[in-house]
Design a protein around this motif. Structure first.
Motif: not given
Length: 382
Positions: A32-38
Motif C-alpha cells: 500500500y502507498v502508506i506502507e512506503y511512508v511507514i
C-alpha cells in the motif's frame, strides 16, 4: 520523535479508481502507498505513529502487519480538509512531531534532511520540492536564506519562482493554534510569517511523488520497480516450463503463469494472479493480487489493481485499471507519444533532448469496458 500521518480521503483525482476507499491504501507492487511512508519513518527510527483517517477500520491490516515494529494510535478525523486532520493530532504536532502526508512517496533521505535541519536551527520547517507546476501541491515562496516567505495551499495558476509543498513538516504550538483560529493552513502560515515568525524550507530535489492522480501511480511503479536488482519468485508460484521470465521480476505465491507467456521485468505479479497463455507482460507493469490476465494480452507500464480482469487479446499501455474492473476481449488503448496538454503529469521519457509524454487510459473501480473498443489517450471510464 513521533509522527502524525494523514491517511484519510479517497482524493478527488483518484476517486474513480479507489471506489471511495482511502487512496493511501492503493497497492503499488504489492505494498500500500502508506506502507512506503511507514518504511521511511522506520528507516529514520520513528516508531510512534498517530494515524489520522476518516475510516479507521480500513487500516486494521496495517496495524497488524507493523504491530511489532510501530506503536499506532489510530484516530478518526474530527473535521474536514487538511486542517481538520492536523487538528486531530494537535497536541503531538504542537510538541514537534513530524507531520507526514500519507500519500507522499519519497526517499528516506528527504525526511532525514528535514529532521537534521530542524534540530540544527530549532525552527518550524517544511519540505519543498522544485516542480514546474505547483497548482496540484501548494505553492511555497522561499527566500535566498532558505526561509518561507509565503504559502498558497490551493494556487489557481502556475507560479514562477515557487516551490511545491512536499507534504512533510515539523510545526510548533503557535502555528497549530493559528490553524485552529483561521481554520486554514496557508492563512496560519502567512500570518505567522507576517508577525515575524521564521519557518525554514528544506529543499528536496530527489524522488518525490504525490499520489493524487492515476498517472502518479505510473510514476511510482516506475521508481519502485526500477529498484529491483534480482528476481524474487515464490516457491508456491505455478509457472509453466514454457513461459519466459526475463528479470528482474517479483512473482508472489499462488500466481499462475501459463504456456508461452512472457514476463519481461522489471515487473510485479501479485498473489494468486493468473497470466494466460501467450500473454506479454512488458516492463514497469504491476499486477496486484487476484487479477486475471487473459491469453494473448499485452500490458506495458500499467497498474492493474486487485481483482481486475483483462480479456483475451487486449492491449493496455500506460494505463491504470481499478479494482474489480473488467476489460472485455480485444480492447485496445491508443497511445499518444508527444507533449500532452498543460497540467498533465504522466510518464516522461527523454529522447534526443526532447521530452515526451506517454499516457493511456484509466478504468475505474468495478467499471466494465466492452469488447473491441479503442480507447483514446487520457480516457477515463468510471
Amino acid at each position: 520523535m513521533e509522527a502524525v500521518v494523514l491517511a484519510g480521503g479517497a482524493g478527488k483525482g483518484l476517486k474513480a479508481i479507489t471506489g471511495g476507499k482511502p487512496k493511501t491504501l492503493i497497492p503499488i507492487a504489492g505494498k500500500y502507498v502508506i506502507e512506503y511512508v511507514i518504511d521511511v519513518l522506520l528507516e529514520n527510527n520513528i516508531d510512534n505513529v498517530v494515524l489520522v483517517t476518516d475510516k479507521p477500520s480500513d487500516f486494521e491490516d496495517i496495524t497488524v502487519k507493523y504491530g511489532g515494529k510501530i506503536k499506532f494510535d489510530i484516530r478518526k478525523q474530527r473535521r474536514a480538509e487538511v486542517v481538520g486532520a492536523i487538528l486531530t493530532a494537535e497536541d503531538e504536532l504542537s510538541e514537534g512531531a513530524v507531520l507526514f502526508y500519507g500519500d507522499t512517496i519519497v526517499k528516506s533521505d528527504a525526511l532525514r534532511m528535514l529532521i537534521n535541519t530542524y534540530f540544527e536551527f530549532n525552527e518550524p520547517i517544511i519540505l519543498v520540492v522544485p516542480e514546474e507546476d505547483v497548482r496540484l501541491y501548494g505553492a511555497v515562496k522561499v527566500s535566498d536564506e532558505g526561509l518561507v516567505r509565503g504559502f498558497i495551499e490551493k494556487p489557481k495558476e502556475s507560479l514562477e519562482g515557487h516551490y511545491a509543498y512536499g507534504g512533510i513538516a515539523i510545526l510548533n504550538r503557535e502555528l497549530i493554534e493559528l490553524m485552529r483560529s483561521f481554520n486554514s493552513l496557508d492563512k496560519a502560515i502567512n500570518y505567522y510569517i507576517d508577525r515575524g515568525g521564521r519557518i525554514r524550507a528544506a529543499i528536496w530535489g530527489g524522488l518525490w511523488i504525490d499520489i493524487g492522480y492515476p498517472w502518479n501511480l505510473l510514476e511510482a511503479i516506475y521508481h519502485v520497480l526500477n529498484e529491483l536488482r534480482e528476481s524474487k519468485i515464490a516457491s508456491k508460484a505455478n509457472i509453466s516450463s514454457k513461459a519466459i521470465i526475463e528479470g528482474p521480476v517479483i512473482i508472489e505465491e499462488g500466481a499462475f503463469i501459463d504456456h508461452n507467456a512472457i514476463i519481461r521485468g522489471p515487473a510485479y505479479i501479485g498473489k494468486n494472479v493468473m497470466v494466460g497463455a501467450n500473454a506479454f507482460i512488458r516492463p514497469y507493469t504491476s499486477i496486484e493480487l487476484e487479477s486475471s490476465i487473459g491469453s494473448y494480452v499485452e500490458l506495458v507500464w500499467s497498474s492493474i489493481q486487485p481483482y481486475a480482469t483483462i480479456g483475451r487479446a487486449s492491449f493496455l499501455g500506460y494505463s491504470v485499471v481499478g479494482s474489480k474492473a473488467v476489460i472485455e476481449p480485444y480492447v485496445y488503448t491508443k497511445l499518444l507519444v508527444e507533449p500532452e496538454r498543460i497540467g498533465i503529469k504522466a510518464i516522461k521519457e527523454y529522447k534526443r533532448r526532447r521530452e515526451y509524454f506517454k499516457i493511456g487510459s484509466f478504468i475505474g473501480y468495478k467499471a466494465r469496458v466492452k469488447s473491441y473498443l479503442t480507447l483514446e489517450p487520457g480516457t477515463l471510464i468510471s
